[in-house]
Design an enzyme around this catalytic site. Sequence first.
Site, mmCIF file in Angstrom:
data_model
loop_
_atom_site.group_PDB
_atom_site.id
_atom_site.type_symbol
_atom_site.label_atom_id
_atom_site.label_comp_id
_atom_site.label_asym_id
_atom_site.label_seq_id
_atom_site.Cartn_x
_atom_site.Cartn_y
_atom_site.Cartn_z
ATOM 1 N N ASP A 117 -5.970 12.142 8.608
ATOM 2 C CA ASP A 117 -7.397 11.986 8.922
ATOM 3 C C ASP A 117 -8.103 13.252 9.389
ATOM 4 O O ASP A 117 -9.326 13.239 9.620
ATOM 5 C CB ASP A 117 -7.581 10.869 9.967
ATOM 6 N N HIS A 172 2.070 14.600 6.023
ATOM 7 C CA HIS A 172 1.789 13.602 4.981
ATOM 8 C C HIS A 172 0.479 13.867 4.248
ATOM 9 O O HIS A 172 -0.091 12.959 3.656
ATOM 10 C CB HIS A 172 1.796 12.189 5.588
ATOM 11 N N CYS A 207 -5.239 16.358 -9.506
ATOM 12 C CA CYS A 207 -5.015 15.702 -10.791
ATOM 13 C C CYS A 207 -3.511 15.545 -11.025
ATOM 14 O O CYS A 207 -2.758 16.513 -10.880
ATOM 15 C CB CYS A 207 -5.647 16.549 -11.897
ATOM 16 N N CYS A 247 -9.964 13.774 -14.077
ATOM 17 C CA CYS A 247 -10.034 15.232 -13.930
ATOM 18 C C CYS A 247 -11.061 15.817 -14.920
ATOM 19 O O CYS A 247 -11.066 15.455 -16.097
ATOM 20 C CB CYS A 247 -8.644 15.804 -14.196
ATOM 21 N N THR A 277 3.246 7.200 17.601
ATOM 22 C CA THR A 277 3.970 6.974 16.338
ATOM 23 C C THR A 277 5.104 5.985 16.554
ATOM 24 O O THR A 277 5.760 6.017 17.598
ATOM 25 C CB THR A 277 4.507 8.294 15.735
HETATM 26 C C1 BJW Z 1 -0.667 3.841 20.247
HETATM 27 C C2 BJW Z 1 -2.014 3.489 20.447
HETATM 28 C C3 BJW Z 1 -2.730 4.202 21.449
HETATM 29 C C4 BJW Z 1 -1.206 2.261 18.836
HETATM 30 N N1 BJW Z 1 -2.116 5.163 22.160
HETATM 31 N N2 BJW Z 1 -0.081 4.787 20.968
HETATM 32 C C5 BJW Z 1 15.962 7.993 6.191
HETATM 33 C C6 BJW Z 1 16.217 6.746 6.722
HETATM 34 C C7 BJW Z 1 15.522 5.626 6.255
HETATM 35 C C8 BJW Z 1 14.572 5.715 5.249
HETATM 36 C C9 BJW Z 1 14.316 6.961 4.712
HETATM 37 C C10 BJW Z 1 15.009 8.075 5.182
HETATM 38 N N3 BJW Z 1 14.547 9.149 4.507
HETATM 39 C C11 BJW Z 1 13.596 8.739 3.626
HETATM 40 C C12 BJW Z 1 13.436 7.420 3.716
HETATM 41 C C13 BJW Z 1 12.492 6.601 2.898
HETATM 42 C C14 BJW Z 1 11.087 6.608 3.426
HETATM 43 C C15 BJW Z 1 11.096 6.003 4.811
HETATM 44 O O1 BJW Z 1 11.027 6.664 5.821
HETATM 45 N N4 BJW Z 1 11.163 4.672 4.873
HETATM 46 C C16 BJW Z 1 11.225 3.943 6.128
HETATM 47 C C17 BJW Z 1 9.840 3.399 6.502
HETATM 48 C C18 BJW Z 1 12.214 2.821 5.968
HETATM 49 N N5 BJW Z 1 10.527 7.949 3.441
HETATM 50 C C19 BJW Z 1 9.920 8.478 2.370
HETATM 51 O O2 BJW Z 1 9.856 7.881 1.303
HETATM 52 C C20 BJW Z 1 9.362 9.884 2.516
HETATM 53 N N6 BJW Z 1 9.788 10.699 1.459
HETATM 54 C C21 BJW Z 1 11.045 11.086 1.315
HETATM 55 O O3 BJW Z 1 11.897 10.821 2.101
HETATM 56 O O4 BJW Z 1 11.284 11.830 0.209
HETATM 57 C C22 BJW Z 1 12.601 12.286 -0.025
HETATM 58 C C23 BJW Z 1 12.910 12.245 -1.472
HETATM 59 C C24 BJW Z 1 11.944 12.116 -2.419
HETATM 60 C C25 BJW Z 1 12.257 12.103 -3.749
HETATM 61 C C26 BJW Z 1 13.571 12.202 -4.105
HETATM 62 C C27 BJW Z 1 14.557 12.332 -3.165
HETATM 63 C C28 BJW Z 1 14.229 12.350 -1.829
HETATM 64 C C29 BJW Z 1 7.839 9.864 2.435
HETATM 65 C C30 BJW Z 1 7.209 9.103 3.525
HETATM 66 C C31 BJW Z 1 5.684 9.042 3.296
HETATM 67 C C32 BJW Z 1 4.970 8.174 4.308
HETATM 68 N N7 BJW Z 1 3.630 7.983 3.902
HETATM 69 C C33 BJW Z 1 2.731 7.215 4.723
HETATM 70 C C34 BJW Z 1 1.414 7.001 3.943
HETATM 71 C C35 BJW Z 1 0.621 8.327 3.918
HETATM 72 C C36 BJW Z 1 -0.638 8.217 3.170
HETATM 73 C C37 BJW Z 1 -1.651 7.307 3.801
HETATM 74 O O5 BJW Z 1 -2.042 7.500 4.969
HETATM 75 O O6 BJW Z 1 -2.062 6.397 3.122
HETATM 76 O O7 BJW Z 1 2.469 7.888 5.965
HETATM 77 S S1 BJW Z 1 3.462 5.686 5.272
HETATM 78 C C38 BJW Z 1 2.666 5.668 6.851
HETATM 79 O O8 BJW Z 1 3.668 5.701 7.888
HETATM 80 C C39 BJW Z 1 1.895 6.994 6.940
HETATM 81 C C40 BJW Z 1 2.214 7.446 8.346
HETATM 82 O O9 BJW Z 1 2.016 8.829 8.470
HETATM 83 C C41 BJW Z 1 3.641 6.983 8.522
HETATM 84 C C42 BJW Z 1 4.082 6.892 9.945
HETATM 85 O O10 BJW Z 1 3.375 5.914 10.630
HETATM 86 P P1 BJW Z 1 2.947 6.171 12.134
HETATM 87 O O11 BJW Z 1 2.014 7.304 12.215
HETATM 88 O O12 BJW Z 1 4.126 6.242 12.987
HETATM 89 O O13 BJW Z 1 2.045 4.879 12.436
HETATM 90 P P2 BJW Z 1 2.541 3.387 12.825
HETATM 91 O O14 BJW Z 1 1.416 2.491 12.482
HETATM 92 O O15 BJW Z 1 3.852 3.075 12.275
HETATM 93 O O16 BJW Z 1 2.700 3.442 14.420
HETATM 94 C C43 BJW Z 1 1.596 3.571 15.285
HETATM 95 C C44 BJW Z 1 2.121 3.676 16.716
HETATM 96 O O17 BJW Z 1 1.021 3.944 17.569
HETATM 97 C C45 BJW Z 1 2.780 2.386 17.230
HETATM 98 O O18 BJW Z 1 4.024 2.744 17.819
HETATM 99 C C46 BJW Z 1 1.796 1.886 18.286
HETATM 100 O O19 BJW Z 1 2.455 1.236 19.367
HETATM 101 C C47 BJW Z 1 1.143 3.158 18.737
HETATM 102 N N8 BJW Z 1 -0.232 3.040 19.303
HETATM 103 N N9 BJW Z 1 -2.361 2.493 19.620
HETATM 104 C C48 BJW Z 1 -0.816 5.420 21.944
HETATM 105 N N10 BJW Z 1 -4.060 3.912 21.743
HETATM 106 ZN ZN ZN Z 2 -6.322 17.690 -14.764
#
Ligand code: BJW
Ligand code: ZN
Length: 247
Positions: free
Chosen positions: A103, A118, A126, A147, A188
């Site tokens: 954001d 991220h 594209c 594109c 997070t």
């Molecule tokens: C407050 C509050 C307040 C609320 N004050 N606190 C190892 C182990 C297991 C799985 C995997 C692993 N390695 C890879 C994986 C697979 C996967 C993964 O992690 N899966 C798990 C979920 C199971 N990872 C991937 O696929 C990643 N890529 C990868 O590993 O590539 C390697 C590879 C590729 C190709 C070939 C070979 C290898 C990519 C991950 C991409 C994540 N993308 C997203 C979407 C981004 C775009 C978009 O925004 O639309 O990113 S998913 C989403 O989750 C987003 C976030 O950045 C991310 C994390 O979420 P976050 O920020 O933690 O938010 P929340 O909602 O989960 O938590 C909010 C927190 O705030 C809570 O705790 C609340 O309590 C708290 N809170 N109000 C303080 N006021």
């Molecule tokens: Zn293009």
Amino acid sequence: MEFSSEFIDKLKSAKSVVFFTGAGISAESGISTFRGKDGIWNKLRPEELANFDSFMRNPDMVWEWYQYRRKIINDSHPNRAHLAIAESEKLFDKVSVVTQNVDNLHGRAGSNTIYELHGNIERNFCVKCGAFYNSADYNFTEQAPRCEKCGGLVRPDVVWFGEMLPQEVFAEAEKAAEWSDICFVVGTSAVVYPAAYIPLTAKKNGSYIVEVNIEETDLSGYADYSLFGKAGEILPEIMVVLKEIRS
Ligand code: BJW
Ligand code: ZN
């Protein structure tokens, strides 16, 4: 809020700090988190929206979701947590922000060293020729744009599931974590990897891990100090103490 004497000692001696942030830091700016009580993924399935295959199968549906979020983000402002982090640059020698958020609110708050693991929702590219498109320069509609150069589909420059993180950015973020004296983990769930390795890398290298969250997370067991409450309330309170220490 009373802070522990150990934490205050760490604040006194720390030179280099890292803030590892997630969606929760922007919750008080009106941007929904993904998981948890009010998370958007309670209603929408992540695998239907945040992956490349879904986009290619149904680009308009995925694009519309990003346009909706862009509008919310454009109408929002950095909150007291983002501003406290930006202000902390005056009080530590080195401050790095490693964020999973797309954001740009840390940038708008004035932080200077930001590693966006991220991507950024304002940027697009594209899928065919890689040409870049900034949302601000185009009047994008709800339909996935094409594109200008090759007619390929234009997608948001964010990291979807199964996609690699920007490798140089991740490497720099890891270095910042390794060298940090304190690693603040703010708003997070710490379940998405490899991003969630950042605080673990910091810990392995002797950094003091301070978690700020409204609830316990997967990381809580590793944290040296847990502060439960809203980031927009706790971080400004830490700044007050820090200013007293540094004045
Ligand atoms: C407050 C509050 C307040 C609320 N004050 N606190 C190892 C182990 C297991 C799985 C995997 C692993 N390695 C890879 C994986 C697979 C996967 C993964 O992690 N899966 C798990 C979920 C199971 N990872 C991937 O696929 C990643 N890529 C990868 O590993 O590539 C390697 C590879 C590729 C190709 C070939 C070979 C290898 C990519 C991950 C991409 C994540 N993308 C997203 C979407 C981004 C775009 C978009 O925004 O639309 O990113 S998913 C989403 O989750 C987003 C976030 O950045 C991310 C994390 O979420 P976050 O920020 O933690 O938010 P929340 O909602 O989960 O938590 C909010 C927190 O705030 C809570 O705790 C609340 O309590 C708290 N809170 N109000 C303080 N006021
Ligand atoms: Zn293009």
